[in-house]
Design a protein around this motif. Structure first.
Motif, PDB file in Angstrom:
ATOM      1  N   ASP A 233      -9.896  -9.088 -13.078  1.00 26.10           N
ATOM      2  CA  ASP A 233      -9.515  -8.549 -11.771  1.00 26.10           C
ATOM      3  C   ASP A 233     -10.225  -7.229 -11.449  1.00 26.10           C
ATOM      4  OD1 ASP A 233      -7.711 -10.527 -10.871  1.00 26.10           O
ATOM      5  OD2 ASP A 233      -6.322  -8.989 -10.156  1.00 26.10           O
ATOM      6  N   SER A 234     -10.936  -6.679 -12.416  1.00 25.02           N
ATOM      7  CA  SER A 234     -11.583  -5.381 -12.230  1.00 25.02           C
ATOM      8  C   SER A 234     -12.927  -5.528 -11.524  1.00 25.02           C
ATOM      9  CB  SER A 234     -11.798  -4.711 -13.587  1.00 25.02           C
ATOM     10  OG  SER A 234     -12.789  -5.424 -14.331  1.00 25.02           O
ATOM     11  N   GLU A 235     -13.543  -4.392 -11.200  1.00 26.67           N
ATOM     12  CA  GLU A 235     -14.871  -4.416 -10.593  1.00 26.67           C
ATOM     13  C   GLU A 235     -15.879  -5.082 -11.531  1.00 26.67           C
ATOM     14  OE1 GLU A 235     -16.173  -3.505  -7.562  1.00 26.67           O
ATOM     15  OE2 GLU A 235     -14.058  -3.493  -7.021  1.00 26.67           O
ATOM     16  N   MET A 236     -15.753  -4.804 -12.815  1.00 31.99           N
ATOM     17  CA  MET A 236     -16.637  -5.430 -13.786  1.00 31.99           C
ATOM     18  C   MET A 236     -16.424  -6.938 -13.805  1.00 31.99           C
ATOM     19  SD  MET A 236     -17.102  -4.455 -17.813  1.00 31.99           S
ATOM     20  CE  MET A 236     -17.464  -2.762 -17.374  1.00 31.99           C
TER      21      MET A 236
ATOM     22  N   LYS B 280     -15.849  -8.847 -11.367  1.00 26.80           N
ATOM     23  CA  LYS B 280     -16.549  -9.500 -10.265  1.00 26.80           C
ATOM     24  C   LYS B 280     -17.927  -9.990 -10.714  1.00 26.80           C
ATOM     25  CE  LYS B 280     -14.233  -6.925  -6.568  1.00 26.80           C
ATOM     26  NZ  LYS B 280     -14.403  -5.958  -5.452  1.00 26.80           N
TER      27      LYS B 280
END
Length: 204
Positions: free
Chosen positions: A104-107, A109
Motif C-alpha cells: 500500500d506504500s509508495e514503494m 506502487k
C-alpha cells in the motif's frame, strides 16, 4: 599524455551505465533460463564480461540483483529475512502484516507496476523460480510436516497473497480495494497459518 588520474581504475570498464545495463541483461537471461538457485554471480559476471566484484559493487547480493533485474523496488530479503526469527506458528500472521502495508506504500506502487508488466510479458519464469528457489527454501523447510509438504504449503500461501494483489491492486475490486490493510491482514492470517501448519486435505 596520460596522467595517473586519467587511468581507469582496475576492474572498472568505461561506461558505467552501459556496464550496469549489460549486467542486468545477462542476469535476466540467466535467471529466466536457469532459475535463481542455478544462476551464480560469477556466471552473470562472465556473461557480461566483467569481474564478479563489479557485479557486487553495482547490485550487492544476488537477491538484490534479482530485484533489480525484474524492477522490484525493494530487496526481497527485507521481507523474507525477518521471518527467520518468527516462530513457525506465527508466520501466517506476521507475513500479511509485513506485506500489506508495503504493497500500500509508495514503494509498493512500483511493485504493482512491475507485476502488471510481468503478467503481460515473458518474465514470469523468473518470479516462479524465485518463489520456488528462495521463498520455499526459506520457509518451506520450516513447515515441511509431514515431510514433503513444505513446497505445496508455501504455494497455497502464495496463491492467497497473489489473489489479494490481483483483487486489490490489479482489478481494484470495491469495497476490497478500500478496506484498511490491517483488516485484510487479520482476515487472511488464520488461513495462511492453516496452509503452513494445519491439516490440509490430501497431504501427508
Amino acid at each position: 599524455m596520460t596522467t595517473g588520474q586519467d587511468r581507469k581504475r582496475p576492474g572498472r570498464p568505461p561506461g558505467p551505465s552501459d556496464t550496469r545495463e549489460r549486467i542486468l541483461a545477462v542476469a535476466r537471461d540467466l535467471f529466466a533460463r536457469n532459475g535463481f538457485d542455478n544462476t551464480s554471480i560469477r556466471s552473470i559476471a562472465g556473461g557480461a564480461g566483467v569481474d564478479a566484484a563489479l557485479v557486487h559493487h553495482y547490485f550487492g547480493t544476488k537477491t538484490q540483483l534479482f530485484a533489480a533485474a525484474i524492477h522490484i523496488p525493494i530487496d526481497p530479503m527485507t521481507v523474507i529475512g525477518p521471518l527467520r526469527d518468527v516462530p513457525v506458528d506465527q508466520i501466517g500472521h506476521v507475513l500479511p502484516a509485513l506485506l500489506l502495508p508495503l504493497w500500500d506504500s509508495e514503494m509498493g506502487k512500483g511493485f504493482i507496476a512491475t507485476l502488471r508488466s510481468l503478467l503481460a510479458g515473458s518474465d514470469v519464469s523468473m518470479v516462479r523460480s524465485f518463489l520456488q528457489d528462495v521463498i520455499t527454501a526459506e520457509v518451506g523447510g520450516r513447515v515441511d510436516d509431514p515431510p514433503g509438504t513444505g513446497r505445496i504449503r508455501v504455494q497455497f500461501v502464495a496463491s492467497q497473497l497473489v489473489g489479494v494483489v490481483m483483487a486489490r491492486y490489479i482489478l481494484e475490486l470495491e469495497p476490497f480495494k478500500s478496506l484498511p490493510v490491517e483488516q485484510i491482514a487479520k482476515t487472511i492470517a488464520p488461513n495462511l497459518q492453516r496452509y503452513l501448519t494445519g491439516d490440509l486435505p490430501g497431504l501427508g
